[in-house]
Design a protein around this motif. Structure first.
Motif, short mmCIF file in Angstrom:
data_model
loop_
_atom_site.label_atom_id
_atom_site.label_comp_id
_atom_site.label_asym_id
_atom_site.label_seq_id
_atom_site.Cartn_x
_atom_site.Cartn_y
_atom_site.Cartn_z
N ALA A 1 -9.49 -12.06 -6.90
CA ALA A 1 -8.81 -11.42 -8.04
C ALA A 1 -7.78 -10.44 -7.50
CB ALA A 1 -9.81 -10.71 -8.94
N SER A 2 -7.02 -9.82 -8.41
CA SER A 2 -6.05 -8.80 -8.04
C SER A 2 -6.55 -7.43 -8.46
CB SER A 2 -4.70 -9.10 -8.70
OG SER A 2 -4.15 -10.29 -8.19
N HIS A 3 -6.10 -6.41 -7.73
CA HIS A 3 -6.57 -5.05 -7.99
C HIS A 3 -5.49 -4.08 -7.54
CE1 HIS A 3 -9.28 -1.68 -8.41
NE2 HIS A 3 -9.08 -1.33 -7.15
N SER A 4 -5.19 -3.08 -8.34
CA SER A 4 -4.15 -2.11 -8.02
C SER A 4 -4.75 -0.72 -7.79
CB SER A 4 -3.10 -2.03 -9.13
OG SER A 4 -2.43 -3.27 -9.27
N ILE B 1 -0.30 0.45 -5.06
CA ILE B 1 -0.41 -0.65 -4.10
C ILE B 1 -1.19 -1.77 -4.78
CG2 ILE B 1 -1.17 -1.38 -1.81
CD1 ILE B 1 -1.15 1.53 -0.95
N ASP B 2 -0.57 -2.94 -4.87
CA ASP B 2 -1.22 -4.11 -5.48
C ASP B 2 -1.90 -4.94 -4.40
OD1 ASP B 2 -0.17 -3.42 -8.04
OD2 ASP B 2 1.73 -4.40 -7.51
N PHE B 3 -3.20 -5.14 -4.56
CA PHE B 3 -3.97 -5.93 -3.61
C PHE B 3 -4.46 -7.23 -4.26
CE2 PHE B 3 -4.72 -1.63 -1.86
CZ PHE B 3 -4.32 -1.86 -0.55
N HIS B 4 -4.57 -8.25 -3.45
CA HIS B 4 -5.26 -9.48 -3.87
C HIS B 4 -6.47 -9.62 -2.95
CE1 HIS B 4 -5.52 -13.41 -5.87
NE2 HIS B 4 -6.06 -13.82 -4.73
N GLU C 1 -0.20 -7.59 -2.15
CA GLU C 1 0.19 -8.76 -2.92
C GLU C 1 1.70 -8.99 -2.96
OE1 GLU C 1 -2.08 -10.68 -6.68
OE2 GLU C 1 -1.25 -8.69 -7.01
N ASN C 2 2.50 -8.00 -2.59
CA ASN C 2 3.95 -8.15 -2.66
C ASN C 2 4.59 -7.27 -1.58
OD1 ASN C 2 4.01 -5.42 -3.87
ND2 ASN C 2 3.22 -6.48 -5.70
N LEU D 1 1.42 0.00 2.15
CA LEU D 1 0.23 -0.03 2.99
C LEU D 1 0.57 0.42 4.40
CD1 LEU D 1 -2.74 -0.72 3.46
CD2 LEU D 1 -2.05 -3.10 3.89
N GLU D 2 1.72 0.02 4.92
CA GLU D 2 2.14 0.46 6.25
C GLU D 2 2.35 1.97 6.27
OE1 GLU D 2 2.16 -1.23 9.06
OE2 GLU D 2 1.34 -2.90 7.88
#
Length: 280
Positions: free
Chosen positions: A223-226, A235-238, A258-259, A266-267
């Motif tokens: 799933a996706s999670h922000s 930060i959008d994570f998958h 995710e993008n 993240l960096e």
């Protein structure tokens, strides 16, 4: 399919032949033409008929139940990998989760968590979080700050006020987790822990109680999670999970940006950690 039956027959014979009758309290009488246990001894110890076991070991088209395969796994003294191999050959699917709950990580998984470069956790078959990396602790949640008994992922996600701020997103998450829990619960060898957890969540989380009474099932955590990170932004994570080889029930969950914007942010978080701690 015939190849599976041939391999199954060979596997069962080899497993039987390597056993010592004395370990089962069987006194050798007369001359034993073959090493290990006899077919009739395996059948008796496993609580099945000699004819049935003979046909099974001969590779005939027999459809054993999970209970019978587990009994044979015990009698033949199979380890976890061998037990899984038996189920794959006999049923074409993984076995139910073993009753032993694995609370520790092997060194290779610990190394993977520390070097994977994205937030990551490891969970066991009861959904308890047993490992995490610095990125996960810094960005999402520090499970190290919780007592070990409070590190169940379902309990944390369903009862934390942090995840209930957006009601619609919270309900989507609960629905997805409930569908996955229903799948894992159906495969559990010893559902006692899940029974207690489910009762607790039904009493404390109305959304879970509602979805638990439904029928939706999924075998995936994906799933996706922000996350809103202070000073950097959203930060959008998958996230998706991967079975940990050799330890039935353990899974590693990776949270990948995710993008492009999320990868950049993240960096930036990693740079902050390096400046503050000298490492990520």
């Amino acid at each position: 399919m015939q190849q599976n039956r041939s391999e199954l027959a060979r596997f069962l014979r080899n497993a039987r032949n390597r056993l010592n009758p004395a370990d089962f309290g069987i006194t050798a009488t007369g001359r034993r033409r073959t090493p290990g246990l006899r077919r009739e001894e395996v059948a008796t110890l496993a609580g099945i008929s000699l004819t049935w076991y003979t046909w099974f070991e001969q590779g005939r088209d027999i459809r054993p139940s999970a209970e019978v395969l587990d009994n044979l796994s015990v009698v033949l003294r199979l380890d976890e990998k061998e037990r899984a191999f038996l189920f794959h050959l006999a049923q074409g699917r993984p076995p139910p989760l073993a009753p032993d709950v694995h609370e520790t990580l092997n060194p290779g998984v610990r190394l993977a968590l520390d070097t994977v470069g994205v937030p990551a956790i490891a969970i066991n078959e009861n959904w308890s979080v047993i490992g995490w990396n610095n990125l996960y602790a810094h960005i999402l949640r520090d499970y190290g700050a919780l007592p070990a008994d409070d590190r169940n992922m379902l309990r944390v996600l369903l009862l934390s006020e942090r995840y209930q701020e957006d009601e619609d997103e919270f309900k989507k998450m609960v629905k997805r987790l409930t569908a996955k829990l229903r799948w894992d619960y159906s495969r559990s060898k010893d559902p006692t822990y899940f029974d207690k957890l489910i009762s607790e969540m039904r009493a404390q989380c109305p959304a879970f109680d509602k979805y638990w009474q439904g029928t939706e099932i999924t075998d995936s955590f994906e799933a996706s999670h922000s996350v809103k990170y202070e000073g950097i932004g959203r930060i959008d994570f998958h996230h998706t999970s991967y079975a940990i080889e050799g330890v039935l029930g353990q899974r590693m969950v990776l949270f990948s940006p995710e993008n492009d914007i999320s990868r950049t942010r993240l960096e930036q978080v990693k740079d902050e950690l390096r400046k503050e701690f000298g490492h990520v």
